[in-house]
Design a protein around this motif. Structure first.
Motif, mmCIF file in Angstrom:
data_model
loop_
_atom_site.group_PDB
_atom_site.id
_atom_site.type_symbol
_atom_site.label_atom_id
_atom_site.label_comp_id
_atom_site.label_asym_id
_atom_site.label_seq_id
_atom_site.Cartn_x
_atom_site.Cartn_y
_atom_site.Cartn_z
ATOM 1 N N MET A 1 0.827 -1.198 0.000
ATOM 2 C CA MET A 1 0.000 0.000 0.000
ATOM 3 C C MET A 1 0.862 1.248 0.000
ATOM 4 O O MET A 1 1.988 1.246 0.535
ATOM 5 N N GLY A 2 0.336 2.303 -0.614
ATOM 6 C CA GLY A 2 1.005 3.584 -0.605
ATOM 7 C C GLY A 2 0.710 4.341 0.674
ATOM 8 O O GLY A 2 -0.202 3.998 1.433
ATOM 9 N N MET A 3 1.488 5.362 0.926
ATOM 10 C CA MET A 3 1.369 6.097 2.189
ATOM 11 C C MET A 3 0.063 6.878 2.304
ATOM 12 O O MET A 3 -0.329 7.282 3.405
ATOM 13 N N THR A 4 -0.636 7.065 1.189
ATOM 14 C CA THR A 4 -1.908 7.793 1.250
ATOM 15 C C THR A 4 -3.114 6.855 1.205
ATOM 16 O O THR A 4 -4.253 7.303 1.266
ATOM 17 N N ASN A 5 -2.857 5.566 1.096
ATOM 18 C CA ASN A 5 -3.955 4.598 0.983
ATOM 19 C C ASN A 5 -4.621 4.321 2.323
ATOM 20 O O ASN A 5 -4.049 4.560 3.397
ATOM 21 N N LYS A 6 -5.845 3.780 2.215
ATOM 22 C CA LYS A 6 -6.524 3.198 3.366
ATOM 23 C C LYS A 6 -6.801 1.738 3.051
ATOM 24 O O LYS A 6 -7.364 1.430 1.986
ATOM 25 N N LYS A 7 -6.418 0.864 3.966
ATOM 26 C CA LYS A 7 -6.640 -0.568 3.778
ATOM 27 C C LYS A 7 -7.015 -1.177 5.115
ATOM 28 O O LYS A 7 -6.852 -0.557 6.176
ATOM 29 N N SER A 8 -7.484 -2.427 5.066
ATOM 30 C CA SER A 8 -7.832 -3.138 6.294
ATOM 31 C C SER A 8 -7.283 -4.553 6.263
ATOM 32 O O SER A 8 -7.282 -5.206 5.208
ATOM 33 N N LEU A 9 -6.843 -5.018 7.425
ATOM 34 C CA LEU A 9 -6.466 -6.410 7.614
ATOM 35 C C LEU A 9 -7.599 -7.102 8.365
ATOM 36 O O LEU A 9 -8.221 -6.514 9.254
ATOM 37 N N LYS A 10 -7.817 -8.372 8.000
ATOM 38 C CA LYS A 10 -8.921 -9.115 8.598
ATOM 39 C C LYS A 10 -8.410 -10.368 9.277
ATOM 40 O O LYS A 10 -7.485 -11.018 8.780
ATOM 41 N N CYS A 11 -9.026 -10.702 10.399
ATOM 42 C CA CYS A 11 -8.667 -11.891 11.160
ATOM 43 C C CYS A 11 -9.958 -12.566 11.607
ATOM 44 O O CYS A 11 -10.866 -11.906 12.127
ATOM 45 N N GLU A 12 -10.033 -13.884 11.438
ATOM 46 C CA GLU A 12 -11.246 -14.609 11.774
ATOM 47 C C GLU A 12 -10.915 -15.906 12.493
ATOM 48 O O GLU A 12 -9.952 -16.591 12.131
ATOM 49 N N GLN A 13 -11.700 -16.234 13.502
ATOM 50 C CA GLN A 13 -11.565 -17.523 14.182
ATOM 51 C C GLN A 13 -12.956 -18.034 14.539
ATOM 52 O O GLN A 13 -13.840 -17.239 14.852
ATOM 53 N N HIS A 14 -13.101 -19.350 14.484
ATOM 54 C CA HIS A 14 -14.394 -19.966 14.786
ATOM 55 C C HIS A 14 -14.230 -21.002 15.885
ATOM 56 O O HIS A 14 -14.879 -22.054 15.859
ATOM 57 N N MET A 15 -13.363 -20.691 16.836
ATOM 58 C CA MET A 15 -13.110 -21.593 17.961
ATOM 59 C C MET A 15 -13.873 -21.156 19.201
ATOM 60 O O MET A 15 -13.706 -21.758 20.262
ATOM 61 N N GLY A 16 -14.652 -20.091 19.087
ATOM 62 C CA GLY A 16 -15.383 -19.596 20.254
ATOM 63 C C GLY A 16 -14.513 -18.828 21.230
ATOM 64 O O GLY A 16 -14.909 -18.605 22.382
ATOM 65 N N HIS A 17 -13.316 -18.442 20.775
ATOM 66 C CA HIS A 17 -12.422 -17.695 21.652
ATOM 67 C C HIS A 17 -12.959 -16.289 21.882
ATOM 68 O O HIS A 17 -13.501 -15.656 20.985
ATOM 69 N N ARG A 18 -12.752 -15.782 23.117
ATOM 70 C CA ARG A 18 -13.293 -14.457 23.446
ATOM 71 C C ARG A 18 -12.192 -13.407 23.617
ATOM 72 O O ARG A 18 -12.492 -12.272 23.995
#
Lengths: 112, 111
Positions: free
Chosen positions: A13-30
């Motif tokens: 990504m460039g210094m002026t960009n907006k991006k998102s990282l995603k993380c997912e788990q289905h272990m029922g962790h809180r």
């Protein structure tokens, strides 16, 4: 199943960009976590979420904005990053705080 | 401030050897200690978790011990194999699950 899934695997990504990282788990962790790992260094904690609420912010610059929309999902929103923010961003989860943590494979971020 | 140190920084052994990796920490007020393995460019794989009230944990060829009062943990790997080659990270944990990592020991097991 002890899987934590991170997307994307790589991001440029460039210094002026907006991006998102995603993380997912289905272990029922809180409890869910974001760590940053620079090359040849150990991971460093950025944020801790417990029961969808932010419980620890390790004085991370505001250009990193975490979000936990539900118990299975953790996002990291990025904007106006600097080249020195280039690193491997690791997400982890655990049943609750203080229990065994499981990590994803990370997102390799390059800021140009 | 908690500091975690791992010795040695790197280790090269022939296949079949038993080996010990060391981890020390400065503040004994830990909730738990976890050992991880990291392959190049990859995430972390949890190996063993020791709660602060425990002395050791075992999983297959791995055995980890904890001496909280002296601020030390060891990871023992029996009958090492080339597939064990990786960086091994020790991390001390707080009650909120926040982990502080050592710099790791890079292990190379040669056939």
């Amino acid at each position: 199943d002890t899987e934590v899934t991170q997307t994307p695997k790589h991001l440029v990504m460039g210094m002026t960009n907006k991006k998102s990282l995603k993380c997912e788990q289905h272990m029922g962790h809180r409890a869910m976590y974001w760590y940053k790992q620079k090359a040849k260094k150990p991971p460093e904690l950025m944020f801790v979420y417990s029961y969808e609420k932010l419980s620890i912010n390790e004085s991370v610059p505001s250009r990193f904005s975490p979000e936990c929309p539900n118990s299975s999902l953790l996002n990291l929103h990025l904007h106006a990053l600097q080249p020195e923010d280039s690193a491997l961003y690791l997400c982890a989860s655990s049943p609750t705080g203080g229990t065994e943590a499981f990590f994803g494979q990370g997102t390799r971020l390059t800021v140009v | 401030k908690q500091e975690v140190t791992q010795i040695p920084a790197a280790l090269s052994v022939p296949e079949g050897e038993n080996l010990v990796l060391n981890c020390s920490f400065t503040d004994s007020a830990i909730y738990n200690l976890q050992w991880f393995r990291q392959d190049p460019g990859k995430g972390l794989t949890s190996l063993l978790l020791i709660q602060s009230s425990q002395r050791e944990q075992t999983s297959g060829r791995l055995n980890a011990s904890l001496d909280k009062s002296s601020g030390r943990s060891t990871l023992y790997i029996a009958a090492s194999q080339p597939g064990d080659s990786a960086t091994y990270l020790c991390a001390v944990g707080g009650s909120q699950g926040n982990l502080i990592f050592g710099k790791g020991t890079k292990l190379s097991v040669k056939p």
